[in-house]
Motif scaffolding. Structure first.
Motif, PDB file in Angstrom:
ATOM      1  N   ARG A 108       0.501  -1.040   0.070  1.00 21.94           N
ATOM      2  CA  ARG A 108      -0.522  -0.309  -0.303  1.00 21.94           C
ATOM      3  C   ARG A 108       0.846   1.300   0.536  1.00 21.94           C
ATOM      4  O   ARG A 108       0.145   2.097  -0.505  1.00 21.94           O
ATOM      5  N   ALA A 109       2.185   0.928   0.614  1.00 26.32           N
ATOM      6  CA  ALA A 109       2.595   2.038   0.754  1.00 26.32           C
ATOM      7  C   ALA A 109       3.477   2.756  -0.636  1.00 26.32           C
ATOM      8  O   ALA A 109       3.850   3.321  -0.650  1.00 26.32           O
ATOM      9  N   GLY A 110       3.860   1.179  -1.080  1.00 26.45           N
ATOM     10  CA  GLY A 110       4.287   1.705  -3.022  1.00 26.45           C
ATOM     11  C   GLY A 110       3.113   2.690  -3.619  1.00 26.45           C
ATOM     12  O   GLY A 110       3.487   3.110  -4.080  1.00 26.45           O
ATOM     13  N   TRP A 111       1.839   1.879  -3.444  1.00 28.41           N
ATOM     14  CA  TRP A 111       1.017   2.619  -4.094  1.00 28.41           C
ATOM     15  C   TRP A 111       0.331   3.771  -3.294  1.00 28.41           C
ATOM     16  O   TRP A 111       0.315   4.664  -4.544  1.00 28.41           O
ATOM     17  N   ALA A 112       0.890   4.378  -2.167  1.00 27.91           N
ATOM     18  CA  ALA A 112       0.374   5.957  -2.144  1.00 27.91           C
ATOM     19  C   ALA A 112       1.037   6.923  -3.125  1.00 27.91           C
ATOM     20  O   ALA A 112       1.366   7.857  -3.286  1.00 27.91           O
ATOM     21  N   ASP A 113       2.649   6.178  -2.330  1.00 25.97           N
ATOM     22  CA  ASP A 113       3.734   7.228  -3.603  1.00 25.97           C
ATOM     23  C   ASP A 113       3.845   7.496  -4.573  1.00 25.97           C
ATOM     24  O   ASP A 113       3.871   8.539  -5.383  1.00 25.97           O
ATOM     25  N   TRP A 114       3.734   6.120  -5.038  1.00 24.30           N
ATOM     26  CA  TRP A 114       3.294   5.682  -6.984  1.00 24.30           C
ATOM     27  C   TRP A 114       2.013   6.791  -7.528  1.00 24.30           C
ATOM     28  O   TRP A 114       2.228   7.959  -8.292  1.00 24.30           O
ATOM     29  N   LEU A 115       1.153   7.032  -6.102  1.00 26.63           N
ATOM     30  CA  LEU A 115      -0.257   8.205  -6.666  1.00 26.63           C
ATOM     31  C   LEU A 115      -0.121   9.267  -6.345  1.00 26.63           C
ATOM     32  O   LEU A 115      -0.855  10.450  -6.688  1.00 26.63           O
ATOM     33  N   GLY A 116       0.754   9.468  -5.657  1.00 27.68           N
ATOM     34  CA  GLY A 116       1.108  10.895  -4.717  1.00 27.68           C
ATOM     35  C   GLY A 116       0.659  11.576  -3.294  1.00 27.68           C
ATOM     36  O   GLY A 116       0.119  12.652  -3.596  1.00 27.68           O
ATOM     37  N   VAL A 117      -0.260  10.162  -3.033  1.00 19.19           N
ATOM     38  CA  VAL A 117      -1.095  10.383  -2.068  1.00 19.19           C
ATOM     39  C   VAL A 117      -0.587  10.531  -0.689  1.00 19.19           C
ATOM     40  O   VAL A 117       0.186   9.273  -0.865  1.00 19.19           O
ATOM     41  N   PRO A 118      -1.341  10.634   0.811  1.00 28.74           N
ATOM     42  CA  PRO A 118      -0.070   9.692   2.271  1.00 28.74           C
ATOM     43  C   PRO A 118      -0.263   8.581   2.294  1.00 28.74           C
ATOM     44  O   PRO A 118      -1.592   8.224   1.781  1.00 28.74           O
ATOM     45  N   ARG A 119       0.423   7.846   2.673  1.00 27.34           N
ATOM     46  CA  ARG A 119       0.517   6.925   2.505  1.00 27.34           C
ATOM     47  C   ARG A 119      -1.195   6.238   3.774  1.00 27.34           C
ATOM     48  O   ARG A 119      -1.539   5.252   3.614  1.00 27.34           O
ATOM     49  N   HIS A 120      -1.269   7.079   4.450  1.00 29.20           N
ATOM     50  CA  HIS A 120      -2.502   6.860   5.725  1.00 29.20           C
ATOM     51  C   HIS A 120      -3.675   6.879   5.484  1.00 29.20           C
ATOM     52  O   HIS A 120      -4.226   6.245   5.609  1.00 29.20           O
ATOM     53  N   THR A 121      -2.991   7.757   3.819  1.00 30.56           N
ATOM     54  CA  THR A 121      -4.992   8.246   3.370  1.00 30.56           C
ATOM     55  C   THR A 121      -5.181   6.951   2.781  1.00 30.56           C
ATOM     56  O   THR A 121      -6.156   6.754   2.447  1.00 30.56           O
ATOM     57  N   LEU A 122      -4.395   5.793   2.006  1.00 34.02           N
ATOM     58  CA  LEU A 122      -4.371   5.226   1.043  1.00 34.02           C
ATOM     59  C   LEU A 122      -4.245   3.912   2.092  1.00 34.02           C
ATOM     60  O   LEU A 122      -5.950   3.286   2.076  1.00 34.02           O
ATOM     61  N   SER A 123      -4.107   3.576   3.188  1.00 35.79           N
ATOM     62  CA  SER A 123      -4.420   1.861   4.282  1.00 35.79           C
ATOM     63  C   SER A 123      -5.630   2.747   4.591  1.00 35.79           C
ATOM     64  O   SER A 123      -6.457   1.615   5.130  1.00 35.79           O
ATOM     65  N   GLY A 124      -6.172   3.843   5.383  1.00 32.21           N
ATOM     66  CA  GLY A 124      -7.593   4.455   5.828  1.00 32.21           C
ATOM     67  C   GLY A 124      -8.492   3.639   4.975  1.00 32.21           C
ATOM     68  O   GLY A 124      -9.038   3.032   5.032  1.00 32.21           O
ATOM     69  N   LEU A 125      -8.598   4.013   3.207  1.00 30.43           N
ATOM     70  CA  LEU A 125      -9.517   3.961   2.478  1.00 30.43           C
ATOM     71  C   LEU A 125      -9.399   2.082   2.083  1.00 30.43           C
ATOM     72  O   LEU A 125     -10.172   1.750   1.778  1.00 30.43           O
ATOM     73  N   VAL A 126      -8.165   1.602   2.761  1.00 31.99           N
ATOM     74  CA  VAL A 126      -8.098   0.269   2.539  1.00 31.99           C
ATOM     75  C   VAL A 126      -8.997  -0.438   3.142  1.00 31.99           C
ATOM     76  O   VAL A 126     -10.035  -1.216   3.124  1.00 31.99           O
ATOM     77  N   GLY A 127      -8.822   0.321   4.708  1.00 31.59           N
ATOM     78  CA  GLY A 127      -9.685  -0.496   5.199  1.00 31.59           C
ATOM     79  C   GLY A 127     -11.278  -0.158   4.931  1.00 31.59           C
ATOM     80  O   GLY A 127     -12.138  -0.985   5.672  1.00 31.59           O
ATOM     81  N   ALA A 128     -11.369   0.318   5.015  1.00 29.38           N
ATOM     82  CA  ALA A 128     -12.807   1.183   4.733  1.00 29.38           C
ATOM     83  C   ALA A 128     -13.506   0.300   3.344  1.00 29.38           C
ATOM     84  O   ALA A 128     -14.846  -0.212   3.726  1.00 29.38           O
ATOM     85  N   VAL A 129     -12.988  -0.013   2.761  1.00 29.96           N
ATOM     86  CA  VAL A 129     -13.367  -1.154   1.339  1.00 29.96           C
ATOM     87  C   VAL A 129     -13.467  -2.164   1.987  1.00 29.96           C
ATOM     88  O   VAL A 129     -14.897  -2.577   1.672  1.00 29.96           O
ATOM     89  N   VAL A 130     -12.744  -3.019   2.732  1.00 31.59           N
ATOM     90  CA  VAL A 130     -12.469  -3.877   3.173  1.00 31.59           C
ATOM     91  C   VAL A 130     -14.252  -4.276   3.826  1.00 31.59           C
ATOM     92  O   VAL A 130     -14.250  -5.436   3.973  1.00 31.59           O
TER      93      VAL A 130
END
Length: 157
Positions: free
Chosen positions: A20-42
């Protein structure tokens, strides 16, 4: 009696937080943002990739994955990861060549055939007879939940 253990890859054999950190960095968003969204969709019963689609609604995840790989920013292991395998040409030598720590596992036909090979013994950082030997390797953090085969019971959770 348990005769076979089959392990899931994500969050069992690999750490998804790095993914997830690699994807967040690639997309240019904070890592915790993507991590939180993964939790929400799961929690919502959706696919993990929907978290990326929430950030970039028109994204083609497969194409973007290929672009990350082509740019050298895809999935990777590093020198803090231990690669365990039984076959020198398929496991130990390639892993060592890219700088990973390696353990040659003397299990199955290949593991036993190559166990005493001098080159394998020189290249592999460790030689083990069982995955249960992993917690005893120097420098390797403890592996919680790994039950010694000589012990009965253990925690089930």
């Amino acid at each position: 009696m348990i005769r076979t253990v089959v392990l899931d890859v994500g969050e069992t054999l690999t750490r998804d937080d790095r993914h997830r950190a690699g994807w967040a960095d690639w997309l240019g968003v904070p890592r915790h943002t993507l991590s939180g969204l993964v939790g929400a969709v799961v929690v919502d019963g959706r696919d993990n990739a929907d978290a990326i689609r929430l950030l970039r609604p028109d994204i083609d995840v497969a194409a973007e994955y290929a672009a990350r790989e082509a740019a050298g920013r895809g999935e990777r292991l590093d020198e803090t990861d231990l690669y365990v395998g039984d076959h020198p040409a398929n496991d130990v030598f390639p892993a060592a060549a890219v700088g990973l720590l390696t353990a040659h596992l003397r299990r199955g036909p290949w593991g036993h055939w190559w166990a005493d090979d001098e080159t394998v013994r020189q290249v592999a950082d460790y030689s083990i007879d069982s995955l249960f030997d992993l917690p005893d390797l120097p420098g390797l953090p403890g592996l919680p939940g790994l039950v010694n085969p000589g012990r009965r019971g253990g925690s089930h959770g």
